[in-house]
Motif scaffolding. Sequence first.
Motif, mmCIF file in Angstrom:
data_model
loop_
_atom_site.group_PDB
_atom_site.id
_atom_site.type_symbol
_atom_site.label_atom_id
_atom_site.label_comp_id
_atom_site.label_asym_id
_atom_site.label_seq_id
_atom_site.Cartn_x
_atom_site.Cartn_y
_atom_site.Cartn_z
ATOM 1 N N ALA A 1 0.832 -1.206 0.000
ATOM 2 C CA ALA A 1 0.000 0.000 0.000
ATOM 3 C C ALA A 1 0.862 1.250 0.000
ATOM 4 N N ARG A 2 1.906 1.235 0.809
ATOM 5 C CA ARG A 2 2.798 2.394 0.894
ATOM 6 C C ARG A 2 3.472 2.653 -0.456
ATOM 7 N N ALA A 3 3.952 1.592 -1.092
ATOM 8 C CA ALA A 3 4.628 1.738 -2.384
ATOM 9 C C ALA A 3 3.665 2.236 -3.461
ATOM 10 N N ALA A 4 2.425 1.750 -3.434
ATOM 11 C CA ALA A 4 1.445 2.152 -4.440
ATOM 12 C C ALA A 4 1.110 3.633 -4.334
ATOM 13 N N ILE A 5 0.883 4.113 -3.114
ATOM 14 C CA ILE A 5 0.544 5.523 -2.935
ATOM 15 C C ILE A 5 1.731 6.411 -3.310
ATOM 16 N N ALA A 6 2.941 5.981 -2.948
ATOM 17 C CA ALA A 6 4.125 6.763 -3.308
ATOM 18 C C ALA A 6 4.261 6.857 -4.827
ATOM 19 N N ARG A 7 4.003 5.757 -5.521
ATOM 20 C CA ARG A 7 4.124 5.759 -6.983
ATOM 21 C C ARG A 7 3.055 6.650 -7.616
ATOM 22 N N LEU A 8 1.833 6.568 -7.115
ATOM 23 C CA LEU A 8 0.764 7.425 -7.629
ATOM 24 C C LEU A 8 1.109 8.907 -7.438
ATOM 25 N N ASP A 9 1.601 9.235 -6.258
ATOM 26 C CA ASP A 9 1.948 10.618 -5.939
ATOM 27 C C ASP A 9 3.051 11.118 -6.865
ATOM 28 N N GLU A 10 4.089 10.317 -7.025
ATOM 29 C CA GLU A 10 5.224 10.733 -7.845
ATOM 30 C C GLU A 10 4.830 10.920 -9.315
ATOM 31 N N ARG B 1 4.772 14.265 -11.638
ATOM 32 C CA ARG B 1 5.583 14.295 -12.855
ATOM 33 C C ARG B 1 4.740 14.653 -14.073
ATOM 34 N N LEU B 2 3.552 14.061 -14.132
ATOM 35 C CA LEU B 2 2.689 14.273 -15.299
ATOM 36 C C LEU B 2 1.756 15.475 -15.141
ATOM 37 N N LYS B 3 1.782 16.073 -13.920
ATOM 38 C CA LYS B 3 0.880 17.201 -13.625
ATOM 39 C C LYS B 3 -0.573 16.806 -13.877
ATOM 40 N N ARG B 4 -0.935 15.633 -13.351
ATOM 41 C CA ARG B 4 -2.290 15.114 -13.477
ATOM 42 C C ARG B 4 -2.848 14.801 -12.102
ATOM 43 N N PRO B 5 -4.160 14.830 -11.953
ATOM 44 C CA PRO B 5 -4.746 14.444 -10.665
ATOM 45 C C PRO B 5 -4.637 12.941 -10.458
ATOM 46 N N VAL B 6 -4.685 12.541 -9.203
ATOM 47 C CA VAL B 6 -4.709 11.106 -8.897
ATOM 48 C C VAL B 6 -6.111 10.603 -9.210
ATOM 49 N N SER B 7 -6.214 9.739 -10.204
ATOM 50 C CA SER B 7 -7.518 9.262 -10.670
ATOM 51 C C SER B 7 -7.440 7.776 -10.987
ATOM 52 N N ARG B 8 -8.602 7.191 -11.270
ATOM 53 C CA ARG B 8 -8.623 5.779 -11.658
ATOM 54 C C ARG B 8 -7.882 5.578 -12.972
ATOM 55 N N ALA B 9 -7.992 6.549 -13.865
ATOM 56 C CA ALA B 9 -7.303 6.436 -15.152
ATOM 57 C C ALA B 9 -5.791 6.379 -14.955
ATOM 58 N N LEU B 10 -5.277 7.225 -14.084
ATOM 59 C CA LEU B 10 -3.844 7.207 -13.813
ATOM 60 C C LEU B 10 -3.453 5.895 -13.143
ATOM 61 N N ALA B 11 -4.256 5.445 -12.180
ATOM 62 C CA ALA B 11 -3.966 4.177 -11.506
ATOM 63 C C ALA B 11 -3.957 3.025 -12.496
ATOM 64 N N ALA B 12 -4.877 3.059 -13.471
ATOM 65 C CA ALA B 12 -4.950 1.993 -14.474
ATOM 66 C C ALA B 12 -3.702 1.949 -15.337
ATOM 67 N N GLU B 13 -3.120 3.116 -15.618
ATOM 68 C CA GLU B 13 -1.886 3.171 -16.405
ATOM 69 C C GLU B 13 -0.696 2.605 -15.621
ATOM 70 N N LEU B 14 -0.707 2.829 -14.329
ATOM 71 C CA LEU B 14 0.442 2.431 -13.501
ATOM 72 C C LEU B 14 0.371 1.007 -12.998
ATOM 73 N N PHE B 15 -0.845 0.503 -12.825
ATOM 74 C CA PHE B 15 -0.997 -0.810 -12.195
ATOM 75 C C PHE B 15 -1.795 -1.753 -13.077
ATOM 76 N N ARG B 16 -1.324 -1.909 -14.316
ATOM 77 C CA ARG B 16 -1.951 -2.871 -15.244
ATOM 78 C C ARG B 16 -1.658 -4.292 -14.764
ATOM 79 N N LEU B 17 -2.619 -5.152 -14.991
ATOM 80 C CA LEU B 17 -2.406 -6.574 -14.696
ATOM 81 C C LEU B 17 -1.372 -7.124 -15.680
ATOM 82 N N PRO B 18 -0.596 -8.174 -15.277
ATOM 83 C CA PRO B 18 0.497 -8.675 -16.120
ATOM 84 C C PRO B 18 0.063 -9.043 -17.535
ATOM 85 N N ASP B 19 -1.160 -9.566 -17.712
ATOM 86 C CA ASP B 19 -1.563 -10.013 -19.045
ATOM 87 C C ASP B 19 -2.353 -8.946 -19.790
ATOM 88 N N ALA B 20 -2.411 -7.705 -19.191
ATOM 89 C CA ALA B 20 -3.184 -6.643 -19.834
ATOM 90 C C ALA B 20 -2.371 -5.999 -20.944
#
Length: 224
Positions: free
Chosen positions: A192-201, A205-224
Amino acid sequence: MNRPRQLALALPHTESFAREDFLPGPGNEAALALVDRWPDWPARAAVLAGPEGAGKSHLGAIWAQTAGARILAARELGEADLPEALATGALLLEDLAPDERDERALFHLLNLVREHQAYLLITSRVMPVSLPVRIPDLASRLRAVPAVAMAPPDDALLRSLLVKLAADRQLALGEDVVTFLMARIERSFAGARAAIARLDEEAMRLKRPVSRALAAELFRLPDA
């Protein structure tokens, strides 16, 4: 032509270790009860054992504030430090690990705690019986210290933890983002700590809000 990757500025953030900010759950209720009932302990020393990010340091900070305890990293403990370490009558010894420790200093510390009727709280990633110890008397002393294990978070606690870690970074985490992360990150405090840190960073960097779309880009499932 690829543009150079913009680096996010690492801004400091404060994680609250106040009592009211500790998140209780089935996996840590015994540890929280131990801290809350001090000084009514079964012995003068106790151990909080659990995985990285389980809240051991948070509970330790709560206890240290209440007990007026000094705080010392276990790897920094030496025999010369013992009188000063117990000067207030209580000590929080942080992160006792299988290596990077002075066995003689730890042995004498446990003896001094008993002799001076002081209090000692130890945090560790492993139970004391699992520590490889060369000094037989130290091994017996550690076996006698009451230890409380802290378990990984259940679903409710993990959800609350994600929201708290985001709030510590001044991030508002929507319910859709929390639900998305729950299905994709390692289900642990460290995950959980690593995920929030990655979202924040990445949001910075991208000057975007923390959203589901951003989370989807960062945490894709391995076969996605």
